[in-house]
Design an enzyme around this catalytic site. Structure first.
Site, PDB file in Angstrom:
ATOM      1  N   TYR A   1       0.842  -1.205   0.000  1.00 43.73           N
ATOM      2  CA  TYR A   1       0.000   0.000   0.000  1.00 43.73           C
ATOM      3  C   TYR A   1       0.876   1.254   0.000  1.00 43.73           C
ATOM      4  CZ  TYR A   1      -3.788   3.203   0.949  1.00 43.73           C
ATOM      5  OH  TYR A   1      -4.705   4.220   0.839  1.00 43.73           O
TER       6      TYR A   1
ATOM      7  N   ARG B   1     -14.643  13.537 -34.022  1.00 41.35           N
ATOM      8  CA  ARG B   1     -13.932  14.652 -33.391  1.00 41.35           C
ATOM      9  C   ARG B   1     -14.406  15.929 -34.077  1.00 41.35           C
ATOM     10  NH1 ARG B   1     -11.561  13.194 -28.535  1.00 41.35           N
ATOM     11  NH2 ARG B   1     -13.802  13.070 -28.455  1.00 41.35           N
TER      12      ARG B   1
ATOM     13  N   ASP C   1       0.727  19.340 -21.513  1.00 42.23           N
ATOM     14  CA  ASP C   1       0.080  18.043 -21.629  1.00 42.23           C
ATOM     15  C   ASP C   1       1.058  17.229 -22.467  1.00 42.23           C
ATOM     16  OD1 ASP C   1      -1.255  15.776 -22.408  1.00 42.23           O
ATOM     17  OD2 ASP C   1      -3.208  16.751 -22.504  1.00 42.23           O
TER      18      ASP C   1
ATOM     19  N   PHE D   1      -8.567  20.098 -25.285  1.00 45.49           N
ATOM     20  CA  PHE D   1      -8.870  18.676 -25.270  1.00 45.49           C
ATOM     21  C   PHE D   1     -10.063  18.498 -24.332  1.00 45.49           C
ATOM     22  CE2 PHE D   1      -8.819  14.247 -24.100  1.00 45.49           C
ATOM     23  CZ  PHE D   1      -8.932  13.717 -25.376  1.00 45.49           C
ATOM     24  N   THR D   2     -10.937  17.540 -24.664  1.00 46.52           N
ATOM     25  CA  THR D   2     -12.225  17.419 -23.975  1.00 46.52           C
ATOM     26  C   THR D   2     -12.084  17.351 -22.450  1.00 46.52           C
ATOM     27  OG1 THR D   2     -12.129  15.047 -24.429  1.00 46.52           O
ATOM     28  CG2 THR D   2     -13.458  16.391 -25.913  1.00 46.52           C
TER      29      THR D   2
ATOM     30  N   LYS E   1      -0.879   6.409 -23.832  1.00 46.99           N
ATOM     31  CA  LYS E   1      -0.448   6.688 -25.211  1.00 46.99           C
ATOM     32  C   LYS E   1       1.041   6.386 -25.363  1.00 46.99           C
ATOM     33  CE  LYS E   1      -4.455   9.128 -24.787  1.00 46.99           C
ATOM     34  NZ  LYS E   1      -5.240   9.190 -23.536  1.00 46.99           N
TER      35      LYS E   1
ATOM     36  N   PHE F   1     -20.298  13.345 -26.127  1.00 50.99           N
ATOM     37  CA  PHE F   1     -19.927  12.396 -27.190  1.00 50.99           C
ATOM     38  C   PHE F   1     -19.824  10.955 -26.710  1.00 50.99           C
ATOM     39  CE2 PHE F   1     -15.662  12.117 -25.540  1.00 50.99           C
ATOM     40  CZ  PHE F   1     -15.497  13.344 -24.918  1.00 50.99           C
TER      41      PHE F   1
HETATM   42  C1  P71 Z   1      -7.953   9.673 -26.922  1.00 49.18           C
HETATM   43  C2  P71 Z   1      -7.984   9.896 -25.471  1.00 49.18           C
HETATM   44  C3  P71 Z   1      -8.981   9.149 -24.645  1.00 49.18           C
HETATM   45  C4  P71 Z   1     -10.247   9.902 -24.724  1.00 49.18           C
HETATM   46  C5  P71 Z   1     -10.545  10.848 -23.777  1.00 49.18           C
HETATM   47  C6  P71 Z   1     -11.680  11.633 -23.896  1.00 49.18           C
HETATM   48  C7  P71 Z   1     -12.502  11.450 -24.991  1.00 49.18           C
HETATM   49  C8  P71 Z   1     -12.232  10.472 -25.919  1.00 49.18           C
HETATM   50  C9  P71 Z   1     -11.105   9.704 -25.787  1.00 49.18           C
HETATM   51  C10 P71 Z   1      -7.009  11.247 -23.771  1.00 49.18           C
HETATM   52  C11 P71 Z   1      -6.230  12.388 -23.446  1.00 49.18           C
HETATM   53  C12 P71 Z   1      -5.475  13.094 -24.450  1.00 49.18           C
HETATM   54  C13 P71 Z   1      -4.775  14.233 -24.112  1.00 49.18           C
HETATM   55  C14 P71 Z   1      -4.016  14.983 -25.116  1.00 49.18           C
HETATM   56  C15 P71 Z   1      -5.494  14.013 -21.861  1.00 49.18           C
HETATM   57  C16 P71 Z   1      -6.215  12.877 -22.136  1.00 49.18           C
HETATM   58  C17 P71 Z   1      -6.965  12.223 -21.037  1.00 49.18           C
HETATM   59  N1  P71 Z   1      -7.179  10.856 -25.019  1.00 49.18           N
HETATM   60  N2  P71 Z   1      -4.797  14.661 -22.830  1.00 49.18           N
HETATM   61  O1  P71 Z   1      -7.254  10.444 -27.609  1.00 49.18           O
HETATM   62  O2  P71 Z   1      -5.445  12.677 -25.718  1.00 49.18           O
HETATM   63  O3  P71 Z   1      -6.289  11.089 -20.632  1.00 49.18           O
HETATM   64  O4  P71 Z   1      -7.885   9.256 -21.161  1.00 49.18           O
HETATM   65  O5  P71 Z   1      -5.906   8.894 -19.675  1.00 49.18           O
HETATM   66  O6  P71 Z   1      -7.824  10.237 -18.879  1.00 49.18           O
HETATM   67  O7  P71 Z   1      -8.595   8.741 -27.388  1.00 49.18           O
HETATM   68  P1  P71 Z   1      -7.029   9.790 -20.059  1.00 49.18           P
END
Ligand code: P71
Length: 461
Positions: free
Chosen positions: A73, A384, A216, A125-126, A259, A451
């Protein structure tokens, strides 16, 4: 010997079967899913290009790391391995582990933002914008205009427009800007990099005004590769060195490790200032977990530490990764399909507004094209465009983004060149039938991040 061609710097040790289905079957499934690719079952998908997030194939060395994870832990050995990897590869001293990227965004937004603040960023970013607004800030887009033009071939479409940034500072005052959120390889622009010169200039401008620069760095490796390929003076530098230099022009970073970092789950917030890190850890224990695991298990952290080192071990990894994306992009360009150019780092982005030019934006061209592509071949992409952009919290109207795109994101080390060929053929087939495609209307619209769970039906004749 001069190298004439490259191939993936790995061979395949384990496979996962995928299944092709009939067109009738897929028509049924997409109807049941409310024409939303997020609501399909993965079993019903043939080639899954929904996202490059959490879909990478781990190496044998990472899988071996899972067995060695320390599940204590507190004070897990795997946490210290991760901390060391982040220090060496990214150069940040303070590591705050989280369950994934949005966990880090949540903590960062909560420790730095006061209601009424403004956070500039190079396109939204969303989840990032959600957490900024949730903490009471307003987001201000300061990306260069070229980023909003799908066909504009600018080599660094992720760049910040310094005049726009200066204008925001002049208008609201530096004291209301806790930090600028700078995304490397801007996702919503099509996986477009920023140049080192631009990032350095942003950092210098912000320092003069005492504004923090928070990266980011989710796809910073892919950005480093583009700098090596495109920016003068970086041709002979390794991506590892370039990545370190990118991070040197920042005060901290949020990273979704799903990623670049080659793992299926995980993320972190990294900082330089120990006092900020102390505040972040105080919130971390309430929202994520103890400061030596955040939201991850010991084995997750072990695989992540290994993934971070592996991604920069040689330049061959990122060259093959981006090279595969460029291969798909080149096939589509050769057939005259409108896509975002230059081809980005993590996927090919179809210009749905141009392809379905007979549909007005409020009939959701990108959502419609994503569904049509799935029906044609079982290839799953992601909208997108206007659906992702959501509604303006003040007016309640749709936000109308200039880019109306379908993203075909390529998972890392997962698919072969033949999968790219099949994908290109399907896009071309849908393109040829584009005039017959009808638009969509909402049957269910969620209030937040709509979305993900929205449902649609074809607009009746
Ligand atoms: C991608 C994602 C995953 C995603 C998230 C929201 C809507 C659709 C798909 C996540 C990102 C990203 C950037 C630049 C932060 C996050 C959040 N991308 N910054 O591209 O691309 O990270 O998903 O690990 O929480 O499909 P998280």
């Amino acid at each position: 010997m001069e190298r004439r061609s490259w191939a993936e710097p790995f061979k395949v040790k384990m496979v996962e079967p995928i299944r092709m289905t009939s067109r009738e079957y897929r028509q049924q499934r997409i109807r049941e899913a409310g024409y939303n690719s997020f609501l399909l079952r993965s079993e019903d998908v043939y080639i899954d290009l929904l996202t490059d997030s959490g879909t990478s194939a781990m190496s044998d060395y990472q899988w071996a790391g899972l067995m060695l994870g320390d599940e204590a832990y507190a004070g897990s050995r795997s946490f210290y391995h991760l901390e060391e990897a982040v220090r060496e590869v990214y150069g940040y001293a303070e590591l705050i582990p989280t369950h994934q990227g949005r966990g880090a965004e949540h903590i960062l937004s909560q420790i730095l933002i006061k209601p009424g603040d403004v956070v500039p960023g190079n396109m939204y970013f969303t989840t990032t914008r959600f957490h900024q607004e949730y903490a009471g800030a307003e987001f201000a887009d300061v990306i260069i205009d070229e980023a909003h033009e799908a066909a504009n071939p600018h080599p660094f479409k992720g760049n910040v427009d310094l005049d726009k940034l200066q204008a925001v500072i002049d208008e609201v005052g530096a004291e209301r800007i806790p930090y600028i959120s700078v995304e490397t390889n801007v996702n919503m622009a099509g996986g477009q990099p920023m140049s080192m010169a631009n990032l350095k200039a942003v950092y210098e401008l912000c320092r003069r005004h005492d504004i923090l620069v928070m990266l980011d760095a989710t796809r910073a490796l892919e950005n480093a590769y583009f700098i090596q390929q495109r920016e003068d003076g970086f041709q002979d530098r390794s991506v590892a060195e370039i990545l370190r230099e990118i991070c040197s022009y920042s005060d901290g970073a949020t990273v979704s490790s799903k990623k670049d970092n080659l793992v299926n789950i995980g993320g972190f917030l990294a900082l330089r200032d120990p006092e900020l890190a102390r505040r972040a850890r105080a919130l971390l224990v309430a929202f994520e977990g103890l400061h030596t695991y955040g939201g991850m298990s010991g084995r997750d952290m072990e695989a992540l530490a290994r993934g971070i080192r592996e991604m920069v071990e040689t330049d061959d990894h990122v060259r093959a990764r981006v090279g595969q994306v460029e291969y798909l992009g080149a096939l589509l360009l050769k057939s005259g399909i409108p896509i975002v150019q230059p081809v980005g780092g993590h996927g090919v982005f179809l210009n749905a507004a141009a392809i379905l030019s007979h549909l007005p934006q409020d009939q959701f061209p990108a959502q419609t094209l994503t569904a049509a592509l799935y029906v044609d071949s079982g290839v799953r992409g992601m909208e997108r465009g206007i659906v992702s952009a959501g509604r303006d919290p003040a007016t309640g109207d749709h936000r109308y983004p200039k880019l109306e795109l379908v993203r075909l994101a390529i998972p890392r080390r997962v698919y072969t060149q033949s999968h790219m060929d099949v994908t290109a053929e399907s896009v071309i087939a849908v393109y040829e039938e584009r005039e017959a495609v009808r638009g969509l209307q909402f049957t269910y619209e969620p209030d937040e991040l709509r979305f993900f769970q929205a449902r649609f039906e074809p607009i009746p004749d």
